[in-house]
Motif scaffolding. Structure first.
Motif, mmCIF file in Angstrom:
data_model
loop_
_atom_site.group_PDB
_atom_site.id
_atom_site.type_symbol
_atom_site.label_atom_id
_atom_site.label_comp_id
_atom_site.label_asym_id
_atom_site.label_seq_id
_atom_site.Cartn_x
_atom_site.Cartn_y
_atom_site.Cartn_z
ATOM 1 N N ALA A 113 0.821 -1.221 0.000
ATOM 2 C CA ALA A 113 0.000 0.000 0.000
ATOM 3 C C ALA A 113 0.850 1.264 0.000
ATOM 4 N N THR A 114 2.010 1.221 0.663
ATOM 5 C CA THR A 114 2.824 2.430 0.785
ATOM 6 C C THR A 114 4.113 2.378 -0.029
ATOM 7 N N GLY A 115 4.332 1.312 -0.758
ATOM 8 C CA GLY A 115 5.597 1.167 -1.472
ATOM 9 C C GLY A 115 5.408 1.081 -2.966
ATOM 10 N N PRO A 116 6.499 0.893 -3.678
ATOM 11 C CA PRO A 116 6.422 0.786 -5.138
ATOM 12 C C PRO A 116 5.823 -0.542 -5.588
ATOM 13 N N ASP A 176 -0.817 8.119 -10.811
ATOM 14 C CA ASP A 176 0.320 8.779 -10.176
ATOM 15 C C ASP A 176 1.574 7.906 -10.163
ATOM 16 N N LEU A 177 1.485 6.726 -10.747
ATOM 17 C CA LEU A 177 2.635 5.814 -10.764
ATOM 18 C C LEU A 177 3.326 5.861 -12.112
ATOM 19 N N SER A 178 4.636 5.783 -12.084
ATOM 20 C CA SER A 178 5.391 5.714 -13.334
ATOM 21 C C SER A 178 6.705 4.983 -13.073
ATOM 22 N N GLY A 179 7.273 4.457 -14.160
ATOM 23 C CA GLY A 179 8.534 3.738 -14.014
ATOM 24 C C GLY A 179 8.859 2.946 -15.255
ATOM 25 N N VAL A 195 9.097 -6.868 -17.236
ATOM 26 C CA VAL A 195 9.532 -6.596 -15.861
ATOM 27 C C VAL A 195 9.144 -5.157 -15.548
ATOM 28 N N VAL A 196 8.287 -4.962 -14.546
ATOM 29 C CA VAL A 196 7.663 -3.654 -14.304
ATOM 30 C C VAL A 196 8.029 -3.139 -12.914
ATOM 31 N N PHE A 197 8.469 -1.877 -12.870
ATOM 32 C CA PHE A 197 8.657 -1.185 -11.589
ATOM 33 C C PHE A 197 7.948 0.158 -11.682
ATOM 34 N N LEU A 198 7.016 0.409 -10.766
ATOM 35 C CA LEU A 198 6.260 1.662 -10.756
ATOM 36 C C LEU A 198 6.322 2.288 -9.372
ATOM 37 N N LYS A 208 10.078 10.376 -7.999
ATOM 38 C CA LYS A 208 10.808 10.674 -9.228
ATOM 39 C C LYS A 208 12.007 9.745 -9.385
ATOM 40 N N GLU A 209 12.770 9.566 -8.314
ATOM 41 C CA GLU A 209 13.917 8.670 -8.325
ATOM 42 C C GLU A 209 13.787 7.722 -7.142
ATOM 43 N N ASP A 210 13.729 6.451 -7.411
ATOM 44 C CA ASP A 210 13.581 5.457 -6.353
ATOM 45 C C ASP A 210 14.761 4.495 -6.419
#
Length: 300
Positions: free
Chosen positions: A75-78, A147-150, A164-167, A171-173
């Protein structure tokens, strides 16, 4: 007052560290990550423990694709995800590998976006650069959903398609590279040229020429010579040139010759010859000015 400064500094440093750790969430703890390689898949990846696994089928145009989703979305993470699709087989005779990849990317977008944000969600997928992983062709995209991007890295193997998806909403994670770079596929196996030749045999040009000249002529049976002639080869060595006055140009080979080669009636093949040596003019025939049609047998 001087005695309290080290204590105050330690408390401040601890507070900053706590905020730093909280900003990354529990996923930053190495103990909460695992090397993940599901049974039946070709990949392995390092991601948060116990991702949700979902398998199913998806209608795509006139095909039915097999879908597998491995998702960790606290819920609170990527968001960490690996999407596995199959059903669009490699077939160079019908479409290129680029067209196959394009279809898979389109199917991935239609499958993944609703799974993550609901049927009404809209995803924007932008190509950023081509990629390659252990010989497998791939691409990198930028995906934005609400609001998610990656980044999304996609690869196509002979059997399956992987995304392979990271969202994240940041801005920088720092977790992005840790997850994306850990994705591994086995080395691509190359198909030997001999196998490809067997699968796609080329037509015999001599046989095609035969059919073009005599489409309705029945095949020879037995050890007979050309139509209208009773001459027939008597041994396997009758490949030499023979000169007869009334023999015809179309003479079929003996099926009993070595290797059971089938005769080809190609008519005038001079234009197809790689080498065209002149026949030997026998001395006796030359002395008596004997002329006639030269009949030869060509074994292909």
């Amino acid at each position: 007052m001087r005695k309290q400064r080290p204590l105050n500094f330690a408390l401040a440093l601890g507070f900053v560290f706590a905020l730093f750790a909280a900003s990354f969430g529990q996923s930053e703890n190495p103990g909460d990550w695992q090397t993940f390689g599901p049974t039946g898949e070709e990949f392995s990846v390092i991601m948060p423990k116990d991702p949700v696994a979902e398998t199913g089928k998806m209608a795509y145009h006139k095909m039915e694709l097999n879908t597998r989703l491995y998702l960790s979305a606290p819920a609170t993470g990527p968001v960490y995800a690996v999407v596995s699709l199959s059903g669009i087989k490699s077939n160079p005779a019908l479409y290129s590998e680029m067209e196959r990849m394009n279809s898979y990317v389109d199917a991935f977008k239609k499958f993944f976006v609703p799974r993550l944000k609901g049927k009404e969600a809209v995803g924007k997928l932008t190509l950023t650069k081509p990629r390659k992983l252990n010989g497998h062709d791939g691409r990198e995209y930028q995906l934005t959903i609400a609001d998610l991007s990656g980044p999304v890295q996609v690869y196509s193997t002979r059997r399956r398609f992987y995304a392979v998806v990271f969202l994240s909403n940041k801005k920088e994670d720092p977790l992005r590279e840790r997850f994306i770079s850990s994705f591994v596929l086995p080395e691509k196996m190359t198909v030997p040229a001999e196998t490809a030749t067997v699968q796609s045999p080329m037509p015999d040009p001599a046989a095609s020429a035969s059919n073009a000249h005599e489409p309705n002529k029945p095949k020879s049976s037995g050890a007979q010579g050309a139509e209208g002639s009773t001459d027939s080869p008597t041994s396997a060595d009758t490949k030499a040139t023979e000169t007869t006055a009334d023999a015809k140009a179309d003479t079929k080979a003996d099926p009993s010759a070595p290797g059971d080669k089938k005769a080809i009636n190609g008519g005038n093949l001079n234009g197809k010859a790689i080498s065209l040596p002149p026949p030997i003019y026998p001395a006796d025939a030359k002395a008596h000015n004997v002329t006639g049609v030269v009949t030869i047998q060509v074994t292909v």
